[in-house]
Motif scaffolding. Structure first.
Motif, PDB file in Angstrom:
ATOM      1  N   VAL A   1      10.717-113.297 -32.688  1.00 39.61           N
ATOM      2  CA  VAL A   1      10.838-114.534 -31.913  1.00 39.61           C
ATOM      3  C   VAL A   1       9.462-115.118 -31.600  1.00 39.61           C
ATOM      4  O   VAL A   1       9.267-116.343 -31.659  1.00 39.61           O
ATOM      5  CB  VAL A   1      11.649-114.267 -30.615  1.00 39.61           C
ATOM      6  CG1 VAL A   1      11.521-115.423 -29.640  1.00 39.61           C
ATOM      7  CG2 VAL A   1      13.125-114.026 -30.978  1.00 39.61           C
TER       8      VAL A   1
ATOM      9  N   VAL B   1      21.142-121.104 -27.858  1.00 36.61           N
ATOM     10  CA  VAL B   1      21.922-119.896 -28.122  1.00 36.61           C
ATOM     11  C   VAL B   1      23.386-120.312 -28.063  1.00 36.61           C
ATOM     12  O   VAL B   1      23.845-120.835 -27.039  1.00 36.61           O
ATOM     13  CB  VAL B   1      21.633-118.820 -27.061  1.00 36.61           C
ATOM     14  CG1 VAL B   1      22.415-117.554 -27.377  1.00 36.61           C
ATOM     15  CG2 VAL B   1      20.138-118.514 -26.994  1.00 36.61           C
TER      16      VAL B   1
ATOM     17  N   ARG C   1      19.992-119.842 -32.405  1.00 32.27           N
ATOM     18  CA  ARG C   1      20.530-118.492 -32.546  1.00 32.27           C
ATOM     19  C   ARG C   1      22.043-118.594 -32.414  1.00 32.27           C
ATOM     20  O   ARG C   1      22.560-118.706 -31.291  1.00 32.27           O
ATOM     21  CB  ARG C   1      19.920-117.573 -31.494  1.00 32.27           C
ATOM     22  CG  ARG C   1      20.017-116.087 -31.848  1.00 32.27           C
ATOM     23  CD  ARG C   1      21.405-115.571 -31.636  1.00 32.27           C
ATOM     24  NE  ARG C   1      21.509-114.137 -31.886  1.00 32.27           N
ATOM     25  CZ  ARG C   1      22.647-113.465 -31.814  1.00 32.27           C
ATOM     26  NH1 ARG C   1      23.764-114.098 -31.510  1.00 32.27           N
ATOM     27  NH2 ARG C   1      22.679-112.189 -32.027  1.00 32.27           N
TER      28      ARG C   1
ATOM     29  N   VAL D   1      17.464-118.105 -36.263  1.00 31.15           N
ATOM     30  CA  VAL D   1      17.210-116.660 -36.199  1.00 31.15           C
ATOM     31  C   VAL D   1      18.029-116.019 -37.314  1.00 31.15           C
ATOM     32  O   VAL D   1      19.253-116.174 -37.356  1.00 31.15           O
ATOM     33  CB  VAL D   1      17.603-116.082 -34.832  1.00 31.15           C
ATOM     34  CG1 VAL D   1      17.426-114.554 -34.813  1.00 31.15           C
ATOM     35  CG2 VAL D   1      16.771-116.725 -33.725  1.00 31.15           C
TER      36      VAL D   1
ATOM     37  N   ALA E   1      17.592-110.347 -30.346  1.00 34.71           N
ATOM     38  CA  ALA E   1      16.884-111.610 -30.537  1.00 34.71           C
ATOM     39  C   ALA E   1      17.165-112.562 -29.381  1.00 34.71           C
ATOM     40  O   ALA E   1      16.290-113.321 -28.962  1.00 34.71           O
ATOM     41  CB  ALA E   1      17.295-112.250 -31.861  1.00 34.71           C
ATOM     42  N   VAL E   2      18.380-112.526 -28.852  1.00 30.63           N
ATOM     43  CA  VAL E   2      18.699-113.382 -27.708  1.00 30.63           C
ATOM     44  C   VAL E   2      17.836-112.984 -26.512  1.00 30.63           C
ATOM     45  O   VAL E   2      17.227-113.830 -25.851  1.00 30.63           O
ATOM     46  CB  VAL E   2      20.195-113.295 -27.341  1.00 30.63           C
ATOM     47  CG1 VAL E   2      20.497-114.133 -26.103  1.00 30.63           C
ATOM     48  CG2 VAL E   2      21.054-113.750 -28.513  1.00 30.63           C
TER      49      VAL E   2
END
Lengths: 429, 429
Positions: B19, B135, B160, B193, B200-201
């Motif tokens: 990231v 997200v 994402r 992503v 990753a979040v």
């Protein structure tokens, strides 16, 4: 004996319940405050100012306790000066509240309105944010300034001032709130955390749903703590590592005047310049600029070119380009034109306030659009970074975050929006 | 063998470095994107739309993999429907990007300008926020919709999407970015992503200074995680527990039409009504309203009065007043006039969208000013809670937070402000 951890936990729990209770009362008071009309809020602020003025003896007595304690704790001269109140400063605080009473009330003003093809009329209306938490350090005047600005914008506020100023803040707060209450504003609209306990700050920072936004006003350690610990949204006021770039197209006289004012008018304010960048094309101005600052008592830390113009210039270290001195110290450097100046500012600056001095329109517009700071000035001092100078009447600080408010935060920036949609029976297809 | 903790830590570190790398590239791309003019961003969006249209076969093939996997994982019909793409839906995605290309570009537009008595000319100009993190869950179209809105507003974006839609999102993203790049927008301006990894979040939520704002688009568990873990500012989209209040002064026909549309036009959208409040003074409308909903296949959960009007009405539990069903279920209740309706909404609502049906101007204004929601409607369906319906051309969602943006978030809401101060040598006294 109980151990330190248990004690700490208990303190944190106490602080959390204290803040929760204060915030719930603030929420109820906020509803009342928002439902008053602008005239009622104005009258309450005037009554608050009058009450502060009338309470001057009590405020001075409380301040004497803080000053005595501050001296015994060995506070620096600068901190003691921030803490100190006298008749004139109390008059200044009262006059400041009156100035806020004179600002246009932002609540229920219409920011935009339009009609849709289906006949729906949409208004975007300013409404108070709700409950604001303000965490500040030693200046007791913030108690009244910030409280007044919140009342003007229809918000309830929870104030948590520095422990050094607790007695002074309590006295100012007691007078201000009594004045407000005499004019129909609930006392819970402006609350002061009554203890110096640092756990109260932690409880405020994590009071999600209870406090709508935290405004930190203070030095780097406070701001860093707020940035790392806050779960409530923050209106951040970070440092002002501000630049004046003297372009090749600059008028030399304007450059001298603006650099002097930007650096030295007041060195401790966030709008003060910390670095002066001089275009190679204006290289002959390096010497008069550096000497002017040196002669005025300012330490100059320069790159090789700047060191060459006067033996009093000290060598700049890499860290100097990143430093907000807030002192009569300046970093100076030659750069290769406006794009190099922008690159330096983007790499080292704090996106607060940066200025260019030039008569060249192309350089000016390149700088104004290329520098990504809250305030970008052309041929004007960086010290204009101030809500009053912008015409906002008062400010709670200069926001350096990118969301909600950026630049001076006045009454209007302490509101949010609501959409009113007026129809005649419309349904969505 | 390594233990699970060590593995988890390594995953988190990998995600953080992934990231960080993406965000740094996004920052560089954001600078390029912001420096383009509006026409260039428009042309790039049109090229992106064309590229998505041209890539329909590849997108459908990728979607088939996601659908197959979704079925084998036992996803619900509703989730599979969100995930499913066909020619018409891909055309819809491309047309959506073209619609965003048609929106007025907000970058560098002047929000306000004024002159100070000292001659300083101040402009407040809209500029991109910078790097936006989005997200979202299973709808693959968000990849293009959100990406397009960020490009329109000059922001770089890190997307994402949900793991269920990863192949579909990748295919849409690859086409969109290739289109953008063919028109001069750096590919790093819109990044996806590339892994389904949940770490990753977490890395996005804590990427302070790298990502400027996180926009969560999804259900309650996602939003709750974002609210609790985010250190980056969040533009929250919470639930819409929305109300229609049928006042004593309501036109009965309008009440029936608006309640039906608000509840049943689409039950799964955040602007859908969940509770109908009926004024005691409009008690005789309770029966026709309840029967209309029941006859349309809607489950009605009512208070005692509502239960009395039709045997099909089920008793409402206390939790029903707080529930966002997103299903053909409605809670119904008698209230004692507009102030009781406001009190119910303030206690149980989510401050998203609430409506009053009335021909009584005093009741209307009391409701419009007394209900503290992002959108308050008079004689109109709550389902108008939509950026397109507001005239914004497109939206990324309905913000329910109180800071920065509240209500539909379109291109303008994805900008921040910067002040340009133009002087002629002014210094601050």
């Amino acid at each position: 004996m109980r151990d330190a951890t248990a004690e700490k936990t208990e303190t944190a729990l106490d602080a959390a319940s204290l803040v929760t209770d204060m915030a719930k009362r603030a929420r109820a008071a906020a509803r009342v405050l928002a439902s008053l009309n602008a005239e009622a809020r104005t009258a309450a602020l005037r009554a608050g100012a009058a009450a502060i003025r009338a309470a001057a003896p009590a405020i001075l007595a409380a301040n004497a306790i803080d000053m005595e304690r501050g001296r015994s704790l060995g506070l620096t001269h600068a901190l003691l000066d921030r803490l100190m109140l006298n008749e004139a400063r109390i008059e200044g605080i009262a006059a400041g509240v009156e100035a806020v009473a004179g600002i246009a009330d932002p609540v229920n003003t219409v920011a935009a309105e339009w009609e849709r093809p289906n006949g729906l009329r949409i208004q975007q209306v300013r409404v108070p944010i709700g409950v604001i938490g303000i965490v500040y350090e030693s200046r007791p005047n913030v108690t009244a300034d910030a409280g007044a600005l919140c009342v003007r914008s229809g918000n309830a506020v929870i104030l948590r001032g520095g422990s050094e100023a607790l007695n002074s803040s309590r006295a100012i707060h007691a007078a201000f709130v009594a004045g407000l209450a005499s004019a129909g504003v609930p006392a819970d609209a402006v609350q002061l955390v009554p203890v110096a306990d640092r756990a109260a700050v932690g409880a405020m920072l994590t009071a999600q749903g209870l406090i709508d936004v935290i405004v930190p006003r203070g030095g780097k350690s406070l701001v860093a703590r707020v940035q790392s610990d806050a779960r409530v949204p923050v209106l951040a006021h970070l440092d002002g590592n501000n630049h004046v770039y003297v372009d090749g197209g600059a008028d030399p006289e304007k450059a001298l005047t603006i650099v002097r004012n930007a650096k030295l008018r007041r060195t401790g304010v966030c709008g003060a310049a910390e670095t002066v960048l001089v275009d190679e094309a204006a290289k002959d101005q390096l010497a008069p600029l550096a000497r002017m600052l040196l002669d005025a008592g300012c330490e100059v830390r320069g790159d090789a070119a700047t060191q060459g113009v006067d033996p009093r210039v000290k060598p700049a270290a890499e860290a100097d380009w990143d430093t907000e001195y807030l002192e009569p110290i300046v970093a100076m450097k030659l750069v290769h034109g406006v794009s190099d100046a922008i690159a330096h500012i983007e790499r080292h600056g704090s996106h607060h306030t940066d200025a260019i001095v030039t008569e060249d329109a192309a350089a000016a517009e390149a700088f104004l659009s290329g520098v990504d700071s809250a305030i970008v000035a052309l041929n004007a001092s960086t010290q204009f970074a101030d809500g009053g100078e912008f015409g906002f009447g008062a400010e709670i600080g200069i926001a350096t975050g990118r969301l909600h408010a950026r630049g001076p935060v006045g009454a209007e920036q302490l509101t949010t929006m609501k959409y009113l949609v007026r129809g005649t029976g419309q349904i969505r297809p």
